[in-house]
Scaffold this motif. Structure first.
Motif, PDB file in Angstrom:
ATOM      1  N   SER A  41       1.134  -3.936   2.475  1.00  0.00           N
ATOM      2  CA  SER A  41       2.003  -2.471   2.239  1.00  0.00           C
ATOM      3  C   SER A  41       0.995  -1.113   2.674  1.00  0.00           C
ATOM      4  O   SER A  41      -0.107  -1.353   2.425  1.00  0.00           O
ATOM      5  CB  SER A  41       1.897  -2.235   0.758  1.00  0.00           C
ATOM      6  OG  SER A  41       2.437  -0.958   0.516  1.00  0.00           O
ATOM      7  N   ARG A  43       1.327   1.899   2.220  1.00  0.00           N
ATOM      8  CA  ARG A  43       1.029   2.783   1.106  1.00  0.00           C
ATOM      9  C   ARG A  43      -0.326   2.248   0.359  1.00  0.00           C
ATOM     10  O   ARG A  43      -1.293   3.076   0.023  1.00  0.00           O
ATOM     11  CB  ARG A  43       2.075   2.964   0.271  1.00  0.00           C
ATOM     12  CG  ARG A  43       1.828   3.882  -1.025  1.00  0.00           C
ATOM     13  CD  ARG A  43       3.042   4.428  -1.765  1.00  0.00           C
ATOM     14  NE  ARG A  43       3.877   5.210  -1.015  1.00  0.00           N
ATOM     15  CZ  ARG A  43       3.606   6.534  -0.994  1.00  0.00           C
ATOM     16  NH1 ARG A  43       2.501   7.120  -1.436  1.00  0.00           N
ATOM     17  NH2 ARG A  43       4.360   7.247  -0.150  1.00  0.00           N
ATOM     18  N   GLU A  44      -0.150   0.865   0.025  1.00  0.00           N
ATOM     19  CA  GLU A  44      -1.328   0.375  -0.893  1.00  0.00           C
ATOM     20  C   GLU A  44      -2.771   0.367   0.038  1.00  0.00           C
ATOM     21  O   GLU A  44      -3.606   0.586  -0.393  1.00  0.00           O
ATOM     22  CB  GLU A  44      -1.022  -1.071  -0.981  1.00  0.00           C
ATOM     23  CG  GLU A  44      -2.060  -1.741  -1.692  1.00  0.00           C
ATOM     24  CD  GLU A  44      -1.976  -1.731  -3.273  1.00  0.00           C
ATOM     25  OE1 GLU A  44      -0.913  -1.319  -3.701  1.00  0.00           O
ATOM     26  OE2 GLU A  44      -2.659  -2.449  -3.948  1.00  0.00           O
ATOM     27  N   ASP A 134       7.365   3.736   6.964  1.00  0.00           N
ATOM     28  CA  ASP A 134       8.101   2.727   7.666  1.00  0.00           C
ATOM     29  C   ASP A 134       7.687   2.524   9.098  1.00  0.00           C
ATOM     30  O   ASP A 134       8.253   1.800   9.882  1.00  0.00           O
ATOM     31  CB  ASP A 134       9.430   2.670   7.545  1.00  0.00           C
ATOM     32  CG  ASP A 134       9.864   2.891   5.965  1.00  0.00           C
ATOM     33  OD1 ASP A 134       9.354   2.181   5.406  1.00  0.00           O
ATOM     34  OD2 ASP A 134      10.966   3.711   5.766  1.00  0.00           O
TER      35      ASP A 134
END
Length: 226
Positions: A41, A43-44, A134
């Motif tokens: 991810s 964002r992670e 994205d």
């Protein structure tokens, strides 16, 4: 108990034990798969990377056989260039003055709380890459040498993680030759690629020569611990 009953009991026991072991093996696999999804991810990854990453090295190559390397530790810097002469690679030291060292010590990449990524020189922001959830900031609009294109052919605006690198920006038509100039080499190149190494936890700021086959990689990190 007769012989047939004993064999039947042993067979049932073996089957039970095998089933139990198979069930135990499946549990860690499920956990690993879950962790891999989280690691992928964007964002992670960026959330765990918030902070400041100082410049640690510049390395590159160009021309027929030229190479250069600049590296620093605890505020001290060394630099050299090399080339082939008479079938042997000869290295020459580059003298860095106080202005060069101050400039190199001031360069850093930072991940901001809003997950934007900045290239900084002291308190000045030289480049800001906004967070794209994205994909990445991607602009390739000019014609380039096929060797340069081959390095980037697997990347697109939708790329996030590829080969353990989180890609943040690919942009052509750039010119950092004045902004990053010094006695050291490594500021030439008209294609910029910025990425974060998930394994090494550092940033790479790559300048690629779109007209040929050379380029330089500026490495930032590890992250400063306060």
């Amino acid at each position: 108990m007769n012989i047939k009953a004993i064999f039947r009991l042993v067979a049932v026991s073996i089957l039970y034990i095998s089933s139990a072991l198979a069930a135990e093996e499946q549990v860690p696999k499920a956990v690993v798969q879950h962790k891999e999804v989280l690691a992928g991810s964007k964002r992670e990854i960026l959330s765990s990377a918030v902070g400041k990453y100082p410049l640690t090295s510049i390395s590159g190559s160009g021309g027929g056989n030229g190479m250069w390397d600049t590296s620093g530790s605890n505020g001290e810097w060394g630099s050299n260039t090399s080339g082939i002469s008479g079938g042997m690679r000869e290295t020459e030291d580059v003298k860095l003055d106080s202005a060069d060292k101050a400039f190199l010590n001031g360069l850093s990449i930072s991940v901001e709380p809003d997950l934007s990524v900045r290239l900084n020189e002291g308190n000045d922001v030289l480049l800001e890459i906004p967070y794209v959830p994205d994909g990445m900031d991607y602009t390739m609009a000019l014609p380039h040498n096929e060797l340069a294109i081959a390095k980037l052919q697997t990347l697109s605006a939708k790329t996030t993680v590829s080969d353990k690198q989180l890609y943040l920006l690919v942009k052509d038509g750039v010119d950092y030759s004045s902004m990053l100039a010094g006695s050291f080499l490594g500021s030439d190149g008209d294609i910029l690629v910025v990425s974060y190494s998930i394994a090494d936890k550092n940033f790479e700021f790559q300048l690629i020569d779109g007209g040929c086959c050379g380029g330089s990689t500026w490495t930032f990190g590890p992250r400063l611990i306060h």
